[in-house]
Design a protein around this motif. Structure first.
Motif, PDB file in Angstrom:
ATOM      1  N   ALA A  17       0.834  -1.210   0.000  1.00 19.13           N
ATOM      2  CA  ALA A  17       0.000   0.000   0.000  1.00 19.13           C
ATOM      3  C   ALA A  17       0.866   1.257   0.000  1.00 19.13           C
ATOM      4  CB  ALA A  17      -0.919  -0.007   1.215  1.00 19.13           C
ATOM      5  N   VAL A  54      -6.411   3.098   3.999  1.00 20.25           N
ATOM      6  CA  VAL A  54      -6.092   4.390   3.399  1.00 20.25           C
ATOM      7  C   VAL A  54      -7.268   5.325   3.657  1.00 20.25           C
ATOM      8  CG1 VAL A  54      -5.628   5.643   1.250  1.00 20.25           C
ATOM      9  CG2 VAL A  54      -4.633   3.372   1.607  1.00 20.25           C
ATOM     10  N   GLN A  62     -10.100   2.771   1.178  1.00 25.04           N
ATOM     11  CA  GLN A  62      -9.883   1.359   0.891  1.00 25.04           C
ATOM     12  C   GLN A  62      -9.143   0.728   2.053  1.00 25.04           C
ATOM     13  OE1 GLN A  62      -7.646   0.546  -2.730  1.00 25.04           O
ATOM     14  NE2 GLN A  62      -9.189  -0.934  -3.322  1.00 25.04           N
ATOM     15  N   TYR A  63      -9.334  -0.582   2.223  1.00 25.80           N
ATOM     16  CA  TYR A  63      -8.592  -1.317   3.248  1.00 25.80           C
ATOM     17  C   TYR A  63      -8.344  -2.737   2.763  1.00 25.80           C
ATOM     18  CZ  TYR A  63     -13.202  -3.126   4.573  1.00 25.80           C
ATOM     19  OH  TYR A  63     -14.440  -3.708   4.551  1.00 25.80           O
ATOM     20  N   ILE A  66      -4.966  -2.945  -1.258  1.00 23.05           N
ATOM     21  CA  ILE A  66      -5.081  -1.605  -1.820  1.00 23.05           C
ATOM     22  C   ILE A  66      -4.705  -1.652  -3.304  1.00 23.05           C
ATOM     23  CG2 ILE A  66      -4.269   0.788  -1.619  1.00 23.05           C
ATOM     24  CD1 ILE A  66      -5.752  -0.345   0.913  1.00 23.05           C
ATOM     25  N   ILE A  71      -7.595   4.327  -5.404  1.00 20.04           N
ATOM     26  CA  ILE A  71      -7.010   5.501  -4.758  1.00 20.04           C
ATOM     27  C   ILE A  71      -6.915   6.651  -5.764  1.00 20.04           C
ATOM     28  CG2 ILE A  71      -5.010   6.412  -3.515  1.00 20.04           C
ATOM     29  CD1 ILE A  71      -6.642   4.196  -2.022  1.00 20.04           C
TER      30      ILE A  71
END
Length: 78
Positions: A17, A54, A62-63, A66, A71
């Protein structure tokens, strides 16, 4: 702008990430704020099973796994 990345030690997904966020910094202006959830009981309780997480502008974007596309979509709409 700040992008918060909640992480913990020995987390391969967290490393991935962070790499994605660093890659996106080449196109977008933001600062990565990395927060180790093990330094806060509140963060551990909230994000313990979700990391990496994030967050942008107080919103969890998001988790877990990622991806660049998700993003980048958020960054495009700021």
């Amino acid at each position: 702008m700040e992008v918060i990345l909640y992480t913990r030690n020995r987390c391969p997904l967290c490393v991935d990430a962070k790499s994605i966020l660093q890659y996106l910094q080449k196109e977008y202006r933001f600062q990565i704020i990395e927060r180790d959830i093990e330094k806060s009981d509140e963060w551990t309780e909230k994000f313990g099973l979700m990391i990496p997480v994030v967050e942008i502008d107080g919103e969890i974007i998001q988790y877990g796994i990622i991806d660049t596309f998700t993003i980048e979509e958020k960054l495009n709409h700021l």
